[in-house]
Scaffold this active site. Structure first.
Site, short mmCIF file in Angstrom:
data_model
loop_
_atom_site.label_atom_id
_atom_site.label_comp_id
_atom_site.label_asym_id
_atom_site.label_seq_id
_atom_site.Cartn_x
_atom_site.Cartn_y
_atom_site.Cartn_z
N HIS A 155 0.80 -1.23 0.00
CA HIS A 155 0.00 0.00 0.00
C HIS A 155 0.83 1.28 0.00
CE1 HIS A 155 -3.60 2.24 0.16
NE2 HIS A 155 -4.31 1.44 0.92
N TYR A 179 -14.82 5.43 8.73
CA TYR A 179 -13.84 5.93 7.76
C TYR A 179 -14.28 5.50 6.36
CZ TYR A 179 -9.15 6.40 5.56
OH TYR A 179 -8.09 6.74 4.77
N THR A 236 -5.03 10.50 -0.42
CA THR A 236 -6.38 10.25 0.08
C THR A 236 -6.76 11.25 1.17
OG1 THR A 236 -5.59 8.70 1.77
CG2 THR A 236 -6.23 7.78 -0.38
#
Length: 637
Positions: free
Chosen positions: A340, A456, A469
């Site tokens: 990630h 979230y 993000t």
């Protein structure tokens, strides 16, 4: 960005003029991947006052009156005190940094984490669930590998079209650069992302062995039939793994600090160094599985085994440090697992959609399931990587393997295909599909936990240079009011529908704010980082940054290539992808709105938690969606 969308929506004259002007100025050019990078704006720094107002509004449904009054005092003290000083430093950083968030986000959220990245950080993607183009494992691996290298070529030549919102507003393309030839290198205190300029090979993991596979011959990319030869050679090779090699991948699945120490001690000289360099410098890693898992759209099919294989495998049969691993099951079904730190899911999803288009919409396989065409050359054979792993090194590997096993055995992962209805019905009722699904998740969670919790939802800030993000907080005053109305038997349907409309509109506004740099959490995160640099203690920031996200959600994007029309090709629908649970006592939910009538939900939690159950939560999601349809079907408007 704030204009209403959908049928019946009217755009303002200002936006119409702006759109026409942009299209007029850009119609004479064909933009390349990085064409707009120099013209993208920088991410703006919100004012402390605005962030405090948004934050307090977001936590109101989570706190009682006494708790809210206390939080309000803390926020005002922060706003009038240390917050001003921290804000000045942050504004100063925004003047010289390309993006005031992204470097700190990458470093502190991803690279400094010492916990295992398997499950905790890495995410996965899945195959098309209906069509099965071939059962020949080597052939499917060959076409996927060939398509992946075509995607890399488009990036390298900047021929990949940049993503444009509404066909007009460009998104930042910076994250594409590290898609291939990239690895995460462990460190004692922090990891590093290392990107290599080029790579002519991949590394294949099969049956506990690692092979370096040349993918070019005399400067030319091997064709699918030639790549199939390569992979078949590996499948037919009965050489045994070197001592300790079979479980070696667990080093990348365990704690980061022991892996960093082991890498420095055991992999910096001799044959181990050369073999590890082959993995580090590979374009990507491909895993040829020895088993198959059920993965189809038939009613009653248990899809959980397949997605567990994509998320964590056996804990040792992936190289989790690579930017991504392609996974090919023995029956030809495919998926991927991605690290990630180098990019967000939208980039990996774009690459995967391109591969799906190449593999499913073009004639790639003959009647026998082999790659179409003939091999032009006899490519250089794969090379088995050799390892000399001491007993001490094997002990470290065994420890990491036990850590990985404990992690994966604790994961409760469930995939459901909801096909009762989809976004077609939602749009017919003039509701945003994403907002609609988020409201369903709020209702499902309230029924599951008996209360509201911090939620979230990931959104992107790629409207700005090097944006990544931002957090949308779907649990709002409006969503809580609607959920309570749904659970109140005395409430009328008319009131419930009105509250649902308000909740969806509020959610849309929050999403738009997050995309446009008016979010809450990245701003507070950066202020917190500065407070640590200055060694200033802020009780308010300490409390805010320690709040657990017990419901963490994300929508998997699709349609980024512009070539996969699910209305025209419904057989190409994919279940999207997912991730592991973020909180020990919470849920991770990834969903994809696939076509007009399908939604897939990947629900993850931990078996060790006494308050979560992924299948139970999935049932609540299904019930919430059906209850919402029943509610909205009671009115034509």
């Amino acid at each position: 960005m704030y204009e209403e969308r959908g049928r019946g929506a009217k755009m303002s004259l200002t936006s119409k003029v702006w759109l026409m002007t942009v299209k007029l100025l850009s119609q004479f050019s064909s933009p390349m991947l990085y064409s707009f990078q120099g013209s993208l704006p920088s991410l703006p720094v919100p004012s402390v006052e605005d962030t405090m107002t948004r934050y307090l509004r977001s936590v109101r449904p989570l706190l009682n009156d006494e708790e809210y009054a206390r939080m309000e005092r803390h926020a005002k003290e922060f706003q009038g005190g240390i917050g001003r000083k921290l804000q000045k430093y942050l504004i100063l950083k925004s003047w010289w940094a390309t993006n005031y968030v992204s470097d700190w986000w990458e470093e502190y959220v991803y690279l400094r984490g010492r916990a295992p990245i398997m499950i905790n950080s890495n995410f996965y993607g899945t195959d098309a669930i209906v069509v099965h183009p071939t059962f020949v494992q080597a052939a499917r691996a060959a076409n996927v590998t060939y398509s992946a290298f075509l995607f890399r070529r488009l990036i390298d030549r900047q021929q990949l079209k940049p993503i444009m919102v509404s066909g007009t507003v460009p998104l930042c393309s910076a994250q594409y650069e590290r898609t291939f030839n990239t690895t995460r290198v462990p460190g004692i205190d922090t990891d590093r992302l290392v990107h290599f300029g080029d790579s002519m090979h991949i590394v294949v993991i099969h049956n506990g062995r690692y092979f370096k596979v040349p993918c070019y011959y005399k400067g030319q990319l091997l064709t699918p039939p030639e790549l199939q030869i390569q992979f078949q050679r590996i499948l037919d090779d009965d050489v045994k793994p070197d001592e300790g090699e079979e479980l070696m991948g667990a080093l990348t699945a365990g704690e980061r600090r022991p892996w960093a120490m082991a890498r420095e001690k055991f992999f910096t000289t001799g044959v181990n160094r050369a073999s590890l360099q082959a993995i580090d410098r590979a374009a990507f890693v491909l895993s040829l599985e020895t088993e198959s898992q059920d993965y189809n759209a038939d009613k009653g099919t248990d899809l959980d085994g397949f997605v567990r294989t994509m998320l964590h495998g056996k804990g040792h049969d992936r190289w989790y440090d690579k930017s991504f691993n392609v996974i090919v099951m023995a029956n030809g079904k495919i998926g991927f697992n991605a690290e990630h730190g180098w990019a967000d899911a939208a980039i990996a999803s774009h690459m995967w959609e391109f591969i799906m288009v190449q593999d499913l919409l073009k004639p790639c396989y003959d009647e026998s399931g082999n790659c179409m065409g003939e091999a032009r050359v006899n490519p250089l054979a794969p090379v088995k990587l050799r390892w000399s792993l001491s007993k001490e090194c094997q002990a470290v590997i065994e420890t990491s393997y036990k850590v990985a096993q404990a992690l994966l055995n604790d994961v409760d992962l469930h995939l459901i295909m909801f096909d009762d209805y989809g976004k077609g019905f939602m749009k017919k009722k003039h509701l945003s599909p994403d907002a609609y699904i988020q409201m369903a998740l709020q209702l499902a969670y309230y029924r599951d936990a008996g209360k509201f919790n911090l939620t979230y939802e990931a959104s992107m800030t790629r409207l700005f240079k090097e944006g990544r993000t931002e957090t949308v907080r779907p649990c709002t005053i409006e969503s809580a009011a609607w959920v309570k109305a749904m659970e109140n038997p005395k409430e009328t349907d008319a009131t419930r529908i009105e509250l649902l409309d308000k909740a969806c509109r509020r959610h849309q506004r929050g999403y738009q704010d997050a995309m446009c740099g008016k979010g809450i959490d990245r701003h507070l995160f950066c202020l917190y980082v500065i407070s640590k640099y200055l060694e200033v203690d802020s009780p308010f920031l300490n409390e805010v940054l320690s709040e657990p996200w017990r419901l963490s959600t994300s929508q998997t994007p699709h349609g980024q290539t512009g070539k996969l029309d699910l209305t025209e090709h419904p057989e190409c629908v994919s279940a999207g992808g997912g991730f592991g649970p973020v909180a020990d006592d919470g849920y991770g939910v990834s969903y994809i709105i696939a076509g007009e009538n399908n939604i897939f939900f990947h629900v993850s939690s931990k078996k060790s938690s006494s308050v979560t159950n992924s299948k139970g939560f999935a049932r609540n999601i299904r019930k919430a969606l059906n209850d919402m349809k029943t509610l909205l079907s009671s009115t034509k408007k």
